[in-house]
Design a protein around this motif. Structure first.
Motif, PDB file in Angstrom:
ATOM      1  N   SER A  27     -26.897  16.509  43.509  1.00  0.00           N
ATOM      2  CA  SER A  27     -26.481  16.164  42.150  1.00  0.00           C
ATOM      3  C   SER A  27     -27.549  16.577  41.144  1.00  0.00           C
ATOM      4  N   LYS A  28     -27.102  17.232  40.054  1.00  0.00           N
ATOM      5  CA  LYS A  28     -27.959  17.566  38.908  1.00  0.00           C
ATOM      6  C   LYS A  28     -29.164  18.404  39.328  1.00  0.00           C
ATOM      7  N   ARG A  35     -20.950  17.724  48.945  1.00  0.00           N
ATOM      8  CA  ARG A  35     -20.539  17.672  47.540  1.00  0.00           C
ATOM      9  C   ARG A  35     -21.667  18.171  46.636  1.00  0.00           C
ATOM     10  N   PHE A  36     -21.288  19.063  45.706  1.00  0.00           N
ATOM     11  CA  PHE A  36     -22.197  19.518  44.653  1.00  0.00           C
ATOM     12  C   PHE A  36     -21.649  19.004  43.331  1.00  0.00           C
ATOM     13  N   GLN A  37     -22.421  18.200  42.623  1.00  0.00           N
ATOM     14  CA  GLN A  37     -21.944  17.678  41.349  1.00  0.00           C
ATOM     15  C   GLN A  37     -22.999  17.900  40.265  1.00  0.00           C
ATOM     16  N   SER A  38     -22.532  18.434  39.129  1.00  0.00           N
ATOM     17  CA  SER A  38     -23.396  18.688  37.969  1.00  0.00           C
ATOM     18  C   SER A  38     -24.588  19.565  38.338  1.00  0.00           C
ATOM     19  N   CYS A  39     -24.334  20.587  39.161  1.00  0.00           N
ATOM     20  CA  CYS A  39     -25.374  21.551  39.540  1.00  0.00           C
ATOM     21  C   CYS A  39     -25.117  22.882  38.843  1.00  0.00           C
ATOM     22  N   ILE A  62     -24.716  14.868  49.440  1.00  0.00           N
ATOM     23  CA  ILE A  62     -24.507  15.129  48.022  1.00  0.00           C
ATOM     24  C   ILE A  62     -25.754  15.762  47.410  1.00  0.00           C
ATOM     25  N   ASP A 111     -17.964  19.958  41.723  1.00  0.00           N
ATOM     26  CA  ASP A 111     -17.503  19.188  40.571  1.00  0.00           C
ATOM     27  C   ASP A 111     -18.525  19.280  39.437  1.00  0.00           C
ATOM     28  N   ASN A 112     -18.056  19.696  38.258  1.00  0.00           N
ATOM     29  CA  ASN A 112     -18.916  19.806  37.080  1.00  0.00           C
ATOM     30  C   ASN A 112     -20.114  20.727  37.330  1.00  0.00           C
ATOM     31  N   CYS A 113     -19.863  21.827  38.008  1.00  0.00           N
ATOM     32  CA  CYS A 113     -20.915  22.801  38.297  1.00  0.00           C
ATOM     33  C   CYS A 113     -20.665  24.098  37.529  1.00  0.00           C
ATOM     34  N   GLU A 158     -22.207   5.751  48.366  1.00  0.00           N
ATOM     35  CA  GLU A 158     -21.409   6.948  48.099  1.00  0.00           C
ATOM     36  C   GLU A 158     -20.470   7.209  49.275  1.00  0.00           C
TER      37      GLU A 158
END
Length: 299
Positions: free
Chosen positions: A25-26, A54-58, A23, A79-81, A17
């Motif tokens: 994630s989820k 980075r926070f993704q899909s949280c 990161i 992103d996608n949070c 990454e």
């Protein structure tokens, strides 16, 4: 509670990454807090550009108290949070550092940012496509490039941004204050956006809509399509700019900006011998109690 310090080695130090350092994630119901520092040693990483956090899909995030120093790229990427609160955060990078956005938001909704300080080399906050119901209050920004919706519509992409609300924020020596920026040739919309009760101190562009965004020339100067900008409010602005053009509403010549409101504004120029003025291209709406007046807004 302490300091987390990035390595000073090649980009391979980041593992697979390589676009980010730390990161999450989820994760649902995540809380990140404390008065510790994240020191990314940014000058070592500006060419490889990893983001710090980075926070993704949280979902249902609660992030508070952190300090991020010298990011390689974005300090914080969201992103996608959905449903996140970011408060009492301090983000610091030199004003000449490239692409060091403070907080970068994409494809996320119901995000609240409050009571924070951002000093950086790019946008203090950048709000990208797929974002909605973003509330930003009591933010201090500067130096940096201000709070930006966009850029949107690059390479003909469709953008969708709505319900972005910025209130009680201050800008100190920034390139921009309140900015919406789109590329020529995009599609989609940016709508229901408000900037209210804003203080600016020697900001270069206190109020800016730029539908001809093109940081690296050459670019298409005119296109048959554009991101539709509508229902935008600039209200309660006070302060100074170091240039005379303090309000610039530069909309697409083929897809006009509609329902733009400029109200209760008092912006002055510190440029020697020049008074403050406004300009428009294909902007429609109304203005009242504005200094300088925005007579160029068409009904």
């Amino acid at each position: 509670m302490g300091n987390i310090v990035a390595p000073r080695k090649s980009a391979s130090s980041w593992g697979q990454e390589q676009n980010s350092w730390i990161i999450f994630s989820k994760v649902e119901g995540l809380k990140v807090t404390g008065n510790g520092n994240l020191d990314a040693k940014g000058a070592d990483w500006w060419n490889s550009c990893p983001s710090t956090l980075r926070f993704q899909s949280c979902s249902f995030l609660d992030v508070s108290g952190l300090t991020s120093i010298d990011s390689g790229r974005n300090h914080i990427s969201i992103d996608n949070c959905s449903h996140g609160t970011f408060s009492s955060i301090t983000l610091i990078a030199p004003d000449e550092s490239p692409n060091t956005d403070g907080i970068d938001i994409a494809n996320s909704n119901n995000i609240e940012i409050m009571n924070s300080n951002i000093t950086t080399g790019d946008d203090c906050i950048a709000i990208n496509s797929g974002s909605s119901y973003i509330n930003i209050t009591k933010l201090s920004c500067g130096p940096g490039h201000g709070i930006s919706v966009g850029s949107l519509g690059k390479n003909g992409e469709k953008a969708e941004v709505e319900e972005i609300h910025v209130k009680n924020c201050s800008f100190y020596g920034t390139m921009n204050g309140a900015r919406i920026k789109t590329w020529q040739g995009g599609s989609g919309y940016a709508r229901k956006i408000s900037f209210e009760e804003i203080q600016v101190f020697d900001s270069f562009n206190p109020i800016l809509i730029d539908q001809y965004y093109c940081p690296k020339k050459p670019c298409t100067s005119q296109s048959a399509s554009a991101v539709q900008i509508s229902d935008v409010t600039f209200k309660g602005f006070r302060g100074t700019s170091d240039k005379a053009e303090v309000i610039k509403l530069s909309c697409s010549q083929t897809v006009s900006c509609t329902n733009i409101l400029v109200e209760d504004v008092d912006l002055r120029s510190t440029e020697a011998g020049k008074g403050a003025y406004s300009s428009c291209i294909n902007a429609h709406g109304r203005s009242s109690q504005s200094a300088p007046p925005v007579d160029c807004l068409l009904p």
